[in-house]
Motif scaffolding. Structure first.
Motif, PDB file in Angstrom:
ATOM      1  N   ARG A   1      44.954  37.354  39.690  1.00  0.00           N
ATOM      2  CA  ARG A   1      45.483  38.722  39.753  1.00  0.00           C
ATOM      3  C   ARG A   1      45.385  39.401  38.376  1.00  0.00           C
ATOM      4  O   ARG A   1      44.904  40.528  38.250  1.00  0.00           O
ATOM      5  CB  ARG A   1      46.929  38.677  40.223  1.00  0.00           C
ATOM      6  CG  ARG A   1      47.567  40.049  40.369  1.00  0.00           C
ATOM      7  CD  ARG A   1      49.010  39.975  40.863  1.00  0.00           C
ATOM      8  NE  ARG A   1      49.632  41.286  40.692  1.00  0.00           N
ATOM      9  CZ  ARG A   1      50.132  41.710  39.535  1.00  0.00           C
ATOM     10  NH1 ARG A   1      50.076  40.939  38.462  1.00  0.00           N
ATOM     11  NH2 ARG A   1      50.670  42.922  39.446  1.00  0.00           N
ATOM     12  N   ASN A   2      45.820  38.686  37.365  1.00  0.00           N
ATOM     13  CA  ASN A   2      45.761  39.248  36.011  1.00  0.00           C
ATOM     14  C   ASN A   2      44.317  39.447  35.536  1.00  0.00           C
ATOM     15  O   ASN A   2      43.993  40.427  34.872  1.00  0.00           O
ATOM     16  CB  ASN A   2      46.511  38.345  35.032  1.00  0.00           C
ATOM     17  CG  ASN A   2      48.018  38.494  35.158  1.00  0.00           C
ATOM     18  OD1 ASN A   2      48.521  39.530  35.619  1.00  0.00           O
ATOM     19  ND2 ASN A   2      48.747  37.465  34.757  1.00  0.00           N
ATOM     20  N   GLN A   3      43.459  38.509  35.908  1.00  0.00           N
ATOM     21  CA  GLN A   3      42.026  38.642  35.562  1.00  0.00           C
ATOM     22  C   GLN A   3      41.456  39.935  36.143  1.00  0.00           C
ATOM     23  O   GLN A   3      40.715  40.664  35.488  1.00  0.00           O
ATOM     24  CB  GLN A   3      41.222  37.477  36.151  1.00  0.00           C
ATOM     25  CG  GLN A   3      41.405  36.135  35.478  1.00  0.00           C
ATOM     26  CD  GLN A   3      40.688  35.036  36.249  1.00  0.00           C
ATOM     27  OE1 GLN A   3      39.733  35.313  36.988  1.00  0.00           O
ATOM     28  NE2 GLN A   3      41.125  33.813  36.089  1.00  0.00           N
ATOM     29  N   ASN A   4      41.805  40.188  37.410  1.00  0.00           N
ATOM     30  CA  ASN A   4      41.241  41.368  38.073  1.00  0.00           C
ATOM     31  C   ASN A   4      41.809  42.667  37.520  1.00  0.00           C
ATOM     32  O   ASN A   4      41.108  43.681  37.439  1.00  0.00           O
ATOM     33  CB  ASN A   4      41.473  41.286  39.584  1.00  0.00           C
ATOM     34  CG  ASN A   4      40.673  40.144  40.192  1.00  0.00           C
ATOM     35  OD1 ASN A   4      39.702  39.676  39.598  1.00  0.00           O
ATOM     36  ND2 ASN A   4      41.092  39.668  41.364  1.00  0.00           N
ATOM     37  N   LEU A   5      43.081  42.632  37.131  1.00  0.00           N
ATOM     38  CA  LEU A   5      43.694  43.830  36.546  1.00  0.00           C
ATOM     39  C   LEU A   5      43.024  44.173  35.209  1.00  0.00           C
ATOM     40  O   LEU A   5      42.716  45.338  34.936  1.00  0.00           O
ATOM     41  CB  LEU A   5      45.203  43.617  36.347  1.00  0.00           C
ATOM     42  CG  LEU A   5      46.031  43.651  37.634  1.00  0.00           C
ATOM     43  CD1 LEU A   5      47.451  43.129  37.358  1.00  0.00           C
ATOM     44  CD2 LEU A   5      46.100  45.078  38.206  1.00  0.00           C
TER      45      LEU A   5
ATOM     46  N   LEU B   1      46.421  48.024  33.192  1.00  0.00           N
ATOM     47  CA  LEU B   1      46.914  47.224  32.070  1.00  0.00           C
ATOM     48  C   LEU B   1      48.423  47.019  32.192  1.00  0.00           C
ATOM     49  O   LEU B   1      48.925  45.915  31.958  1.00  0.00           O
ATOM     50  CB  LEU B   1      46.559  47.924  30.741  1.00  0.00           C
ATOM     51  CG  LEU B   1      46.955  47.185  29.462  1.00  0.00           C
ATOM     52  CD1 LEU B   1      46.246  45.834  29.344  1.00  0.00           C
ATOM     53  CD2 LEU B   1      46.650  48.035  28.224  1.00  0.00           C
ATOM     54  N   ASP B   2      49.131  48.090  32.583  1.00  0.00           N
ATOM     55  CA  ASP B   2      50.582  47.983  32.757  1.00  0.00           C
ATOM     56  C   ASP B   2      50.949  46.890  33.747  1.00  0.00           C
ATOM     57  O   ASP B   2      51.946  46.193  33.580  1.00  0.00           O
ATOM     58  CB  ASP B   2      51.157  49.320  33.281  1.00  0.00           C
ATOM     59  CG  ASP B   2      51.364  50.311  32.153  1.00  0.00           C
ATOM     60  OD1 ASP B   2      51.359  49.869  30.983  1.00  0.00           O
ATOM     61  OD2 ASP B   2      51.508  51.514  32.434  1.00  0.00           O
ATOM     62  N   ASP B   3      50.140  46.760  34.788  1.00  0.00           N
ATOM     63  CA  ASP B   3      50.454  45.803  35.855  1.00  0.00           C
ATOM     64  C   ASP B   3      50.209  44.347  35.466  1.00  0.00           C
ATOM     65  O   ASP B   3      50.610  43.436  36.189  1.00  0.00           O
ATOM     66  CB  ASP B   3      49.643  46.128  37.120  1.00  0.00           C
ATOM     67  CG  ASP B   3      50.222  47.330  37.847  1.00  0.00           C
ATOM     68  OD1 ASP B   3      51.317  47.782  37.466  1.00  0.00           O
ATOM     69  OD2 ASP B   3      49.575  47.804  38.812  1.00  0.00           O
ATOM     70  N   VAL B   4      49.495  44.127  34.366  1.00  0.00           N
ATOM     71  CA  VAL B   4      49.246  42.741  33.938  1.00  0.00           C
ATOM     72  C   VAL B   4      50.581  42.097  33.579  1.00  0.00           C
ATOM     73  O   VAL B   4      51.382  42.682  32.845  1.00  0.00           O
ATOM     74  CB  VAL B   4      48.280  42.690  32.726  1.00  0.00           C
ATOM     75  CG1 VAL B   4      48.154  41.260  32.195  1.00  0.00           C
ATOM     76  CG2 VAL B   4      46.920  43.237  33.108  1.00  0.00           C
TER      77      VAL B   4
END
Lengths: 321, 321
Positions: free
Chosen positions: A189-193, A296-299
């Motif tokens: 998830r973080n990779q894709n964000l 970026l915020d969502d990471v």
């Protein structure tokens, strides 16, 4: 966490070493020459930043950063051949200085050496890194081909142009961040964000580039204003103007594109302003930037870790040159 | 164990599938076109044979065979641009049919897709295979550059020419066998023996190629006799003639190389025969072949397993076309 300036300095220091054998010098001297022309080293720093977003920078990240910078330079050497560009960073391009055949081969071997650096990555990550690198490399080639295809077309719609720019420019920025993130242990998830952050940032960057070419301050921009217009290049501005202006203005614009008159730039810019392309471009850039920052915020890491990337985004987008 | 014919048939069947996405077709259609021109698929079969020398053929070997064939085709597409060759296997070259820029990019993306297949190799072998593949790829580029450098030189000594041919032609055959051997679990000594077998075989093959161009039977050879002489190409024959003929013959030969007269081929061949270049070339070929077979003999596996490779060596070297 370190900011762009600090990381760029570190990267440049460790990148300034021999990447190629000495012999045959007829093959490798052109590569050394091209790398010595410098550059902002944005992509490798993005690998390092994507990595440091999640953890301390690892040895693997340095190797991938080097591979990414070599890959980027490989694309520049080959693009310069295709564009028949005489200059790069104010200096002779490789094919101008050493001939087309050598430039072609020098580019090929630069790509192979990029894979040498990738191949140093820990077994844990090796296959995933090469997978993403390959996908990105294919996409960059696709983007370049679409760009050449579009040159021959009279009109291109916004969605197609955005896709081309995404492939040609954005995916390498996005993948650089994502490779850093993978090596920092980030989950999918973080990779894709972080990938989408990079991709949207790349689009914002291109809008800015197109804008500056038409409306920038020549002194600050460092090149002649209206270069894209003179070369009849498809840009965000031209595509939007053709899509939104009145039928009569559209005919005038199409006619102008076919001419070479001295007042061409001036007249095209007048039409651009007339249909508000300048304001639209500013808004589009802000929109891409906002979308980037939203990702970026969502990471899922502490916001303090994101500061260097936010700073980099502002720096890239607000630049006047 | 299977012979060349059987493995070539199997490889061709499984290679005749889509290796590229459909879109953008402007990029990938040229690649499909070029692969459809066929070829003897010698290198991928050597991967399979190097593998089967030690054990049953593995899935990894099939993937590496595919990667090697794609790599070889990438070099052909780019070499054709550099040589300005209009035809390949009797059909239009990629740059002739689709333009130089597209041929350049199509070659680039073919190389990237080769790495996609490499990246399927088991983690156990992945890094070693990529390492050897990269080294070989760099050497092939070096060989091509040296070949271009030599074109501009009046004379080249035997050792330099042999080194260039080794890089340009032999190392890929050698590495194909060695990659197969690595994947077959061979240890270093056997890996190196099979590599040297391939390298010497490649040299024998090139002597044969140079010989046939000068002394072959045009009908069987499938191309015009004397093509190398007309193009002033450095060959084993020319280099030996320049090194061993009398001073007066040497001057005559040098003078002939600068001319374009209709009897050029005939006159050069007369000098070649006069100084016994034809017999020398036959001996040189036999010597390389003997050295190759000596290395194969030393490989520590049952001699029955070596039969297909011996058969391939005879086939490649005795061919009249």
């Amino acid at each position: 966490m370190q900011n762009f300036e600090a990381l760029s300095k570190q990267f440049t220091e460790q990148f300034n070493k021999d990447h190629f054998p000495k012999e045959p010098s007829s093959l490798y001297e052109p590569n050394d020459y091209f790398l010595s022309l410098g550059g902002k080293r944005i992509r490798p720093v993005m690998v390092l930043m994507g990595n440091e977003l999640f953890d301390n920078i690892t040895e693997d990240a340095w190797n991938v950063a080097t591979a990414v910078e070599l890959f980027h330079n490989f694309t520049l050497v080959h693009d310069d051949i295709m564009d028949k560009a005489p200059l790069r960073r104010g200096m002779q391009t490789v094919h101008e200085k050493f001939g087309e055949s050598t430039a072609l081969l020098a580019g090929d071997v630069m790509l192979v050496v990029a894979y040498d650096y990738l191949n140093k990555v820990s077994p844990n990550y090796l296959r995933r890194i090469i997978h993403l690198f390959n996908q990105t490399a294919r996409e960059v080639c696709e983007g370049q081909q679409l760009d050449m295809d579009f040159e021959k077309k009279e009109s291109v719609d916004f969605a197609s142009y955005e896709k081309m720019i995404s492939l040609k420019t954005s995916v390498l920025l996005a993948a650089s961040l994502k490779m850093g993130a993978i090596l920092g242990g980030a989950l999918e998830r973080n990779q894709n964000l972080i990938y989408e952050f990079g991709r949207k940032l790349g689009l914002a960057f291109q809008v800015q580039d197109d804008y500056l070419d038409a409306f920038g301050d020549a002194a600050k921009f460092g090149k002649q204003i209206g270069g894209d217009i003179k070369a009849n290049k498809k840009t965000f501005l031209l595509i939007h103007a053709l899509e939104t202006t009145s039928p009569s203005q559209k005919e005038k614009l199409k006619h102008l594109l076919k001419t070479d008159e001295s007042s061409k730039v001036e007249k095209v810019l007048a039409i651009f302003k007339d249909c508000g392309v300048d304001d639209w471009a500013e808004q589009l850039k802000e929109q891409y930037l906002a979308e980037a920052l939203k990702h970026l915020d969502d990471v899922a890491v502490l916001s303090i870790r994101k500061e260097p990337l936010k700073e980099l985004a502002s720096f890239l987008i607000q630049r006047q040159h």
